[in-house]
Design a protein around this motif. Sequence first.
Motif, PDB file in Angstrom:
ATOM      1  N   TRP A  36       0.807  -1.214   0.000  1.00  0.00           N
ATOM      2  CA  TRP A  36       0.000   0.000   0.000  1.00  0.00           C
ATOM      3  C   TRP A  36       0.840   1.264   0.000  1.00  0.00           C
ATOM      4  CZ3 TRP A  36      -4.984  -0.118  -1.123  1.00  0.00           C
ATOM      5  CH2 TRP A  36      -5.687  -1.305  -0.907  1.00  0.00           C
ATOM      6  N   GLN A  40      -1.054   4.778  -4.706  1.00  0.00           N
ATOM      7  CA  GLN A  40      -2.100   5.741  -4.359  1.00  0.00           C
ATOM      8  C   GLN A  40      -3.234   5.609  -5.373  1.00  0.00           C
ATOM      9  OE1 GLN A  40      -0.237   9.544  -4.605  1.00  0.00           O
ATOM     10  NE2 GLN A  40       0.187   9.383  -6.785  1.00  0.00           N
ATOM     11  N   TRP A  65      -5.864   0.799  -8.571  1.00  0.00           N
ATOM     12  CA  TRP A  65      -6.546   1.490  -7.485  1.00  0.00           C
ATOM     13  C   TRP A  65      -7.409   2.555  -8.136  1.00  0.00           C
ATOM     14  CZ3 TRP A  65      -3.596   3.109  -2.455  1.00  0.00           C
ATOM     15  CH2 TRP A  65      -4.501   3.605  -1.514  1.00  0.00           C
ATOM     16  N   THR A  68     -10.719   6.090  -3.825  1.00  0.00           N
ATOM     17  CA  THR A  68     -10.941   5.897  -2.399  1.00  0.00           C
ATOM     18  C   THR A  68     -12.325   6.450  -2.103  1.00  0.00           C
ATOM     19  OG1 THR A  68      -8.591   6.123  -1.926  1.00  0.00           O
ATOM     20  CG2 THR A  68     -10.106   6.376  -0.070  1.00  0.00           C
ATOM     21  N   ALA A  74     -10.781   1.415  -0.288  1.00  0.00           N
ATOM     22  CA  ALA A  74     -10.194   1.523  -1.619  1.00  0.00           C
ATOM     23  C   ALA A  74     -11.011   0.668  -2.581  1.00  0.00           C
ATOM     24  CB  ALA A  74      -8.755   1.046  -1.608  1.00  0.00           C
ATOM     25  N   PRO A 120      -7.497   0.346   2.813  1.00  0.00           N
ATOM     26  CA  PRO A 120      -6.082   0.542   2.463  1.00  0.00           C
ATOM     27  C   PRO A 120      -5.175   0.225   3.653  1.00  0.00           C
ATOM     28  CG  PRO A 120      -7.387   2.413   1.762  1.00  0.00           C
ATOM     29  CD  PRO A 120      -8.275   1.556   2.625  1.00  0.00           C
ATOM     30  N   GLY A 121      -4.017  -0.302   3.366  1.00  0.00           N
ATOM     31  CA  GLY A 121      -3.032  -0.605   4.399  1.00  0.00           C
ATOM     32  C   GLY A 121      -3.146  -2.004   4.962  1.00  0.00           C
TER      33      GLY A 121
END
Length: 148
Positions: A36, A40, A65, A68, A74, A120-121
């Motif tokens: 991640w 972006q 991606w 968001t 995401a 995300p993450g």
Amino acid sequence: MYNQWEPVAPDAEVVTATLTIDLSNLYRQIILPLEWASHQPGDAWEVDLPLTIGHAAARIQQVEWLATLADGRARLRLTVADESPDDIRLYCLHLDSEDPWQRACANFDGALTAVVLTQPGEPVTLHLRASLALQRPFSLVLSVTGQE
């Protein structure tokens, strides 16, 4: 599974049965590890993640991606290609980060894109559901080996 018997005479010494196997709703979970911090919204990158299910195989080749969402999740688009052996036809594939039984399997003809939502993450848990058929029927031949 479908079977077909060839008609035989009462004194036949050989019987052939042909079996065709069609497996629907094979299921498994797969973790899609994403870096991640390197990406972006708007990015697309190559990945190489095999999706083996039953005897069929597909591969996630790209992640994009898309956006968001307002709730922070995401929206990702996954590009998937079929890598099944020649004698197996993967004809339906469902790939999602949510309950795999909510929607029908999507028709699959060599390639597919799937959109998933995730935080995300975090690693993405993918729910994979597929249907496949053996392309070559299996024949079983029974023969008389001796007389009583």
